[in-house]
Design a protein around this motif. Structure first.
Motif, PDB file in Angstrom:
ATOM      1  N   LEU A 174      29.779  22.426  -0.094  1.00  0.00           N
ATOM      2  CA  LEU A 174      28.922  23.004  -1.126  1.00  0.00           C
ATOM      3  C   LEU A 174      29.717  23.447  -2.351  1.00  0.00           C
ATOM      4  O   LEU A 174      29.134  23.691  -3.402  1.00  0.00           O
ATOM      5  N   LEU A 180      34.074  21.191 -11.383  1.00  0.00           N
ATOM      6  CA  LEU A 180      33.553  21.722 -12.643  1.00  0.00           C
ATOM      7  C   LEU A 180      34.494  22.770 -13.246  1.00  0.00           C
ATOM      8  O   LEU A 180      34.802  22.736 -14.437  1.00  0.00           O
ATOM      9  N   LEU A 228      29.351  12.343 -18.775  1.00  0.00           N
ATOM     10  CA  LEU A 228      28.457  11.731 -17.803  1.00  0.00           C
ATOM     11  C   LEU A 228      29.188  11.512 -16.470  1.00  0.00           C
ATOM     12  O   LEU A 228      28.650  11.786 -15.397  1.00  0.00           O
ATOM     13  N   LEU A 244      31.694  13.179 -15.314  1.00  0.00           N
ATOM     14  CA  LEU A 244      31.881  14.488 -14.708  1.00  0.00           C
ATOM     15  C   LEU A 244      30.593  14.956 -14.041  1.00  0.00           C
ATOM     16  O   LEU A 244      30.579  15.396 -12.882  1.00  0.00           O
ATOM     17  N   PHE A 245      29.491  14.845 -14.792  1.00  0.00           N
ATOM     18  CA  PHE A 245      28.191  15.277 -14.276  1.00  0.00           C
ATOM     19  C   PHE A 245      27.833  14.498 -13.012  1.00  0.00           C
ATOM     20  O   PHE A 245      27.407  15.072 -12.005  1.00  0.00           O
ATOM     21  N   ILE A 281      29.900  15.617 -10.046  1.00  0.00           N
ATOM     22  CA  ILE A 281      29.502  16.929  -9.514  1.00  0.00           C
ATOM     23  C   ILE A 281      28.167  16.845  -8.796  1.00  0.00           C
ATOM     24  O   ILE A 281      27.998  17.355  -7.685  1.00  0.00           O
ATOM     25  N   ILE A 282      27.188  16.169  -9.432  1.00  0.00           N
ATOM     26  CA  ILE A 282      25.859  16.174  -8.809  1.00  0.00           C
ATOM     27  C   ILE A 282      25.872  15.380  -7.515  1.00  0.00           C
ATOM     28  O   ILE A 282      25.217  15.764  -6.537  1.00  0.00           O
ATOM     29  N   ASN A 333      27.347  17.589  -4.923  1.00  0.00           N
ATOM     30  CA  ASN A 333      26.398  18.654  -4.572  1.00  0.00           C
ATOM     31  C   ASN A 333      25.241  18.138  -3.729  1.00  0.00           C
ATOM     32  O   ASN A 333      24.796  18.806  -2.793  1.00  0.00           O
ATOM     33  N   LEU A 334      24.736  16.951  -4.080  1.00  0.00           N
ATOM     34  CA  LEU A 334      23.629  16.382  -3.293  1.00  0.00           C
ATOM     35  C   LEU A 334      24.076  16.129  -1.859  1.00  0.00           C
ATOM     36  O   LEU A 334      23.360  16.427  -0.900  1.00  0.00           O
ATOM     37  N   ASP A 393      24.397  19.424  -0.069  1.00  0.00           N
ATOM     38  CA  ASP A 393      23.084  19.939   0.306  1.00  0.00           C
ATOM     39  C   ASP A 393      22.563  19.285   1.571  1.00  0.00           C
ATOM     40  O   ASP A 393      22.047  19.943   2.468  1.00  0.00           O
ATOM     41  N   SER A 414      17.788  25.407   7.408  1.00  0.00           N
ATOM     42  CA  SER A 414      17.696  25.434   5.954  1.00  0.00           C
ATOM     43  C   SER A 414      16.777  24.340   5.440  1.00  0.00           C
ATOM     44  O   SER A 414      16.446  24.290   4.275  1.00  0.00           O
ATOM     45  N   GLN A 415      16.370  23.429   6.321  1.00  0.00           N
ATOM     46  CA  GLN A 415      15.378  22.458   5.899  1.00  0.00           C
ATOM     47  C   GLN A 415      14.080  23.199   5.668  1.00  0.00           C
ATOM     48  O   GLN A 415      13.708  24.045   6.455  1.00  0.00           O
TER      49      GLN A 415
END
Lengths: 294, 310, 617
Positions: free
Chosen positions: A217, A224, A266, A268-269, A272-273, A276-277, A280, A290-291
């Protein structure tokens, strides 16, 4: 002797779920994230073969040239190929982020484990200090660490790792306290088990899922933060093709050469995403509560 | 009442502790302050010795430490190496724009975070939840300095809708969005999980068993409890917001404490950086005190707690 | 439906208030309830009994229309309910908005967990008035006045002040009274009580049950009592429905069920229930055969044998003037202002081969005594001797050795086994810690022997704890104690969380092992009936002190101290022919927390009969 033998067999072996990777692929968002991340990791691994130009070769094209067939993301102030620099950037941004995370997780984890396990006055004071540090903006703390350590790639890794210690320490401390309260830990202690035995056999395995979760996580956040410091000129220095540094170069030319900042940002984004996905989804798999199902 | 009194009194040792930490960290910075101040300009032994005496550097460590704490408390933390102006005055001059930005960012961030979090948490598992959760995740994945630059390019350069520089209220719009985005994603995720958690509690079943309609079960019983964790996290959100402001000011070239901090570090202007840290900690601790009080108002269990925290 | 013995109800003359027919409820693939029928008339008390997983709580939630919000579906059947307006409605098919008008108004529910059933952030008054306003409208002031009335009705002391309090300021028993007040607020025709007293102490349980019965007499409401406690059933129910694995296996008037159970499961259940006073004329406890269900047929296992295992002579354990206090509140500069006097001057001895029961209600300090003996709590004052050696004078290796001799078994066996290790590893843990055996083959053989000894299949040694049932897990914990070659076992509520049929098996196992290995037990429990079954001597604790101690026949048969008498009187007897009338007033055990400088008065014990000591009043 065996007058009370229970013939009923124990519950059937719990069906093992499919592998984590398989489960990650079942959800479209995390599947796409894995594909994106794979591409970026390939950039990092095979940069010399993927990048059409040397990332630091000046005048590979026109200065501040707009995107065209030869330079799909355009060229920068020195005529360097932005696409090649983005590809090479993966080689810096991703490992720097990962190293930062591992360092912070290790240091913070050790501190948290010590606080949570030892408890008492040591913990009371330590936890309070951690709480105060936690409230301090991480980016400001990293900037401070840089002011002590100096500017540079290794320094930024250490600085951001230090800034992340309170966060990791707090979570691991909490997990350790919960793990310690388990009756099986109390009963091991009542049986006379040594501290080392209790930590290695009972506490560490119990908090391991939390550690994994914390890592997945926070990888995005680590990438970032290091990029942010580089952007502020406090981290990786030009002409290294690191994404944050490239964005810092591009900010002066937003009006004239927006491609200089669009492509690295872009990248970098997306990095990161996707991290993160995946994080998650991993947390959903590890901790099904957590679902969002009632 | 003891609860609040206890919180206020607890502030003093923490403040002393953090300020001590700041002092010793800055003591550990390599390089003689006088050399840093002179920034390479050659100077005679005598001048250097005089400067050292003026800064009190010839005194023993403990004495300087005590004097530092005293001066920190009354707001006298020396002069900037660069401008030779008292750092407290420099900070006071720049605090306004930063507070404006932080306040605007807070409003934007909390509004976005609450909206996404509540929408996602009320009907977990639905497509609305998926969309909102994804938006929140995307929000916290956006590098704010990049978002800032893209917004400047789109709204400032191409569309020309808003001024990019300046201190007017319209020049605050883009920076506020960027700063708000810095906290919105995490806040939304917290609100969502906390609503889902509250909806699972036994007292929700009791509320249903009373025959209350869903709007009251969720709107009254679940939401009030669900707000407690986000409120306790408000302090951390606020500190993230300050971090966000540092970056945002830099991107938008706004004057403010963040710009001052980055410049201070780059210029090795240690008194300025030290003073910024000392006052940020004080501000942060006071904010947290307010959050704690708010927390006590929402949760009666905290207000009535007679037991000291273990 | 097999062997469902249907007998006429005692109060079947009136029109039924509720008729459930063929109710089937699914949670995903699993059928939690399968074709259940039941019916009850106004004023009737119907007990729905069964063990965990029998479907009794699901039945209650179905009648309340709360199955969808719990994640299941009512897959079939009808639930015809006669509303106050006189219409008959099928609750199974009623649309949610109309169901909502019945729920909380005409059918109200009391839940098991009073600690979590109330919303922590609203006042008691607010939560009671809410139901009134929702169903009957009117002004907030009128609702508040009515809430006050209801609090008087459930006999809460200081009702006026109670309105403005928050749930966390109330004890469990008081909270359950509030939940009952809330349920009564719209004068329901049907009250569903789902294990309403399971989380409460036995004296508080007695008050709450009496209160429910009084309210029923006043309002004429029908009650569905969901419980696993056959004592409560015998004391309160008119009729009984027995559920087993989601099906109804037997129903009938309470006297018939207890006197002439038909179904094999009911027989087994009633056979397993310990009956307080059944061994009143025996000086020593005795092992007895228990009935177990083996693939649908009942089988008796075990033997009848007097438990004459106590060896006189030097005691194995001696507790002298034990005191344990904990600071719980501090003033602004950190000085303690309040202390919990958990244990306040306890003296005990335990002989080899003896079972000493330590009984008391929550907060009596009985668990703290156990923890001090296991070195998990450091005594504030006093000392403990194990086989003549004093804890305080022991060296570190001696203390470690003591952890082998004194072993503990806890209430929750699942929690006391590491979920990530195989049960074989867990059983072998004391062998590793104390280096009792060398070589993995020897250890494995030992583990397999121990598993067989406690009645488990040795080949299951490489499974994990979650794959075993509750009773099997407790057997694993017992095997672990045997692996340590413990001589004293501290069993803290070791059978309290188990279903009654399993509980009887574990008690018999413990007694058999005591006879075979001359084990001593400190048996900490709140359950008088179980204590009577296995203890040689009984000590009753109240607020950290012993109020009565002596041979079990003396303490249980002729209790002298008023608290012991109250405790024994509160135990419901599983015999419908002997119903006791009890007070429903709220009187609760005071807190053991006191101001610093205000210690409790030490009680003095007087010997009233040989070995039987009672505190002076």
């Amino acid at each position: 002797m065996s007058d009370l033998l229970i013939s009923a067999p124990p519950e059937a072996e719990r069906v093992k779920g499919p592998g984590v990777l398989r489960q990650l692929m079942t959800k479209p968002t995390s599947a796409v994230a894995i594909v994106i991340l794979t591409v970026l990791v390939c950039f990092a691994l095979f940069a010399p073969w993927i990048a059409p130009f040397d990332p630091s070769q000046a005048s590979a094209g026109p200065r501040l040239g707009a995107p065209e067939a030869a330079h799909i993301f355009g060229t920068d102030l020195h005529g360097r190929d932005v696409f090649s620099r983005v590809v090479w950037g993966a080689r810096y941004s991703l490992p720097v982020g990962a190293a930062t995370l591992l360092l912070g997780l290790f240091a913070g984890g050790a501190l948290g484990l010590a606080l949570g396990y030892i408890g008492g006055r040591f913990d009371a004071v330590g936890a309070r200090v951690v709480d105060v540090l936690l409230g301090f903006p991480a980016i400001v703390m990293a900037i401070l660490a840089v002011s002590v350590l100096g500017v540079g790639l290794v320094q930024v890794v250490i600085a951001v790792a230090i800034a992340d210690i309170p966060k990791f320490a707090r979570v691991i401390r909490g997990a350790t306290i919960v793990a310690k309260q388990n009756l099986f830990v109390e009963s091991a202690s009542a049986m006379g088990a040594s501290t080392a035995r209790i930590i290695v056999l009972h506490v560490l395995p119990t908090i391991l899922p939390t550690v994994i979760l914390l890592g997945t996580l926070n990888l995005g956040g680590a990438i970032l933060s290091t990029a942010t410091l580089s952007f502020l000129g406090l981290g990786v220095q030009p002409p290294t093709p690191e994404w944050g540094t490239m964005l810092s170069d591009g900010r002066e030319y937003i009006r004239y050469a927006p491609w200089m900042m669009i492509a690295p940002g872009l990248a970098l984004f997306l990095a990161i995403i996707s991290v993160n996905l995946i994080g998650d989804r991993v947390s959903e798999i590890i901790d099904p509560r957590s679902q969002g199902r009632l | 009442m003891t609860y609040f009194l206890r919180r206020i009194l607890a502030l003093v040792p923490i403040l002393v502790l953090t300020w001590s930490a700041v002092f010793f960290v800055f003591e550990a910075i390599p390089g003689d302050p006088v050399n840093l101040m002179l920034a390479g300009v050659p100077a005679s032994e005598e001048v250097i010795a005089n400067e050292r005496a003026r800064l009190g550097l010839d005194k023993p460590l403990m004495e300087r430490y005590i004097s530092f704490l005293g001066r920190a408390a009354v707001g006298d933390l020396g002069e900037s190496f660069r401008t030779r102006a008292p750092v407290t005055e420099m900070i006071l001059a720049q605090i306004g724009p930063t507070l404006q930005l932080a306040a605007a960012g807070l409003v934007v961030g909390l509004a976005m975070g609450l909206l996404l979090g509540v929408l996602a948490g009320l009907r977990p598992g639905t497509s609305l939840d998926t969309v909102c959760t994804f938006a929140a995740l995307a929000g916290s994945s956006l590098p704010s300095f990049w978002t800032g630059m893209v917004l400047i390019y789109v709204f400032g350069s191409i569309l020309g809708w808003v001024p990019i520089v300046g201190l007017g209220i319209d020049a605050l719009i883009l920076p506020a969005i960027v700063t708000g985005l810095f906290i919105a994603g995490d806040f939304a995720r917290l609100v969502r999980s906390s609503i889902i958690d509250a909806s699972r509690q036994d007292y929700i079943r009791t509320a249903r068993a009373k025959g209350l309609p869903p709007i009251k079960v969720v709107g009254k019983h679940a939401l009030r409890n669900a707000l407690i964790p986000p409120v306790t996290m408000l302090g951390i959100s606020l500190s993230n917001l300050i971090g966000g402001a540092v970056v945002t000011e830099n991107v938008f070239a706004r004057p403010g404490l963040g710009t001052m901090l980055v410049e201070g570090v780059l210029n090795k202007d240690m008194p300025l950086v030290q003073a910024l840290v000392v006052y940020t900690t004080a501000a942060y601790l006071i904010i947290n005190l307010l959050v704690d009080i708010l927390y006590g108002l929402i949760d009666p269990r905290i207000r009535h707690a007679r037991m000291a925290p273990r | 439906m097999t062997a469902s013995a249907v007998a006429p109800s005692t109060v079947s003359a009136a029109e039924p208030l509720l008729e459930v027919e063929g109710l089937t409820v699914r949670f995903g693939e699993r059928e939690a309830v399968n074709g259940i029928d039941l019916s009850l008339v106004p004023g009737q008390t119907l007990a729905v009994v069964g063990e965990s997983g029998s479907g009794k709580s699901v039945t209650a939630l179905s009648i309340m229309g709360l199955i969808p919000s719990a994640g299941g579906t009512v897959a079939g059947g009808a639930m015809r309910f006669e509303t106050a307006a006189g219409a008959r409605t099928d609750l199974a098919t009623l649309p949610e908005p109309r169901m909502r008008r019945i729920r909380g108004a005409e059918i109200a529910m009391i839940f098991q967990e009073p600690m979590t059933a109330l919303n922590p952030v609203f006042t008691i008054g607010n939560q009671i008035a809410e139901t009134i306003l929702e169903h009957r409208g009117g002004s907030a002031r009128a609702a508040r006045a009515e809430a006050l009335e209801l609090l008087h009705k459930v006999r809460l002391p200081d009702a006026e002040a109670m309105l403005g309090r928050y749930p966390h300021q109330l004890s469990g028993g008081m909270r359950q009274r509030v939940v009952i007040a809330m349920a009564l607020s719209c004068r329901p025709r049907l009250l569903i009580a789902d294990e309403p007293t399971t989380a409460l102490d036995v004296t508080v349980q007695a008050q709450i049950m009496s209160l429910l019965m009084e309210i029923q007499a006043e309002t004429g409401a029908a009650i569905i009592l969901i419980t696993h406690d056959m004592g409560l059933v015998a004391e309160t129910a008119d009729d009984v429905v027995v559920l087993y694995e989601g099906r109804k296996v037997e129903e009938g008037p309470v006297e018939d069920i207890f006197a002439r159970p038909q179904h094999v499961y009911t027989k087994m259940l009633l056979d397993a229930v310990p009956r307080l006073g059944q061994f009143a004329d025996a000086a020593l406890p005795s092992r007895r055969p228990v009935t177990i269900l083996d693939g649908g047929t009942a089988r008796q296992v075990g033997e009848t044998k007097v438990q004459d295992t106590v060896k006189n002579g030097a005691p194995i354990l001696e507790v002298r003037d034990l005191v344990a206090r904990f600071d719980v509140a501090h003033d602004l500069i950190g000085r303690p202002t309040h202390r919990v006097h958990a244990v306040e001057g306890i003296n005990l001895t335990l002989q080899p081969g003896e079972t000493l029961a330590l009984v008391g209600e929550s907060g009596s300090g009985k668990s703290t005594v156990g923890k001090a003996i296991q070195q998990l709590v450091r005594p504030t004052e006093g000392d403990i001797d194990f086989e003549g050696r004093t804890y305080g004078g022991m060296t570190a290796p001696e203390r470690r050795r003591l952890k082998r001799d004194v072993h503990s078994i806890f209430q929750d066996p699942l929690a006391s086994l590491n979920p990530r290790r195989t049960v074989g590893d867990s059983i072998a843990e004391p062998i590793h810690i104390h280096g009792l055996l060398k070589g993995s083959a020897a250890i494995r053989d030992r583990v397999r022997d121990l598993m067989a000894l406690v009645g488990l299949l040795p080949e299951h040694h490489d499974l994990h704890p979650h794959q075993f049932s509750g009773g099997q897990r407790q057997r694993l914990c017992i095997a672990r104690a045997l692996a340590a070659e413990a001589r004293l076992i501290v069993a803290d509520e070791a059978v309290s969380a188990l279903d009654v049929s399993i509980q009887a098996q574990i008690v018999q196992l413990l007694m058999r092992l005591q006879a075979e290995r001359s084990l001593s037990y400190l048996f900490i429990s709140h359950d008088m009936a179980v204590v009577e079954e296995m203890a040689h001597r009984v000590a009753v604790m109240y607020l950290g002190q012993i109020v009565e101690i002596g041979p079990r026949q003396a303490v249980i048969g002729s209790p002298r101290h008023p608290y012991t008498q109250r405790l024994l009187a509160a135990v419901p007897l599983p015999d419908p022919a002997h119903r006791t009338v009890r007070s429903s007033d709220a009187s609760e055990v005071p807190s053991a927390m006191r101001r610093v400088g205000d210690p409790p008065e030490r009680l003095r014990l007087t010997e009233v009969a040989p070995g039987h000591f009672v505190a002076d009043a």
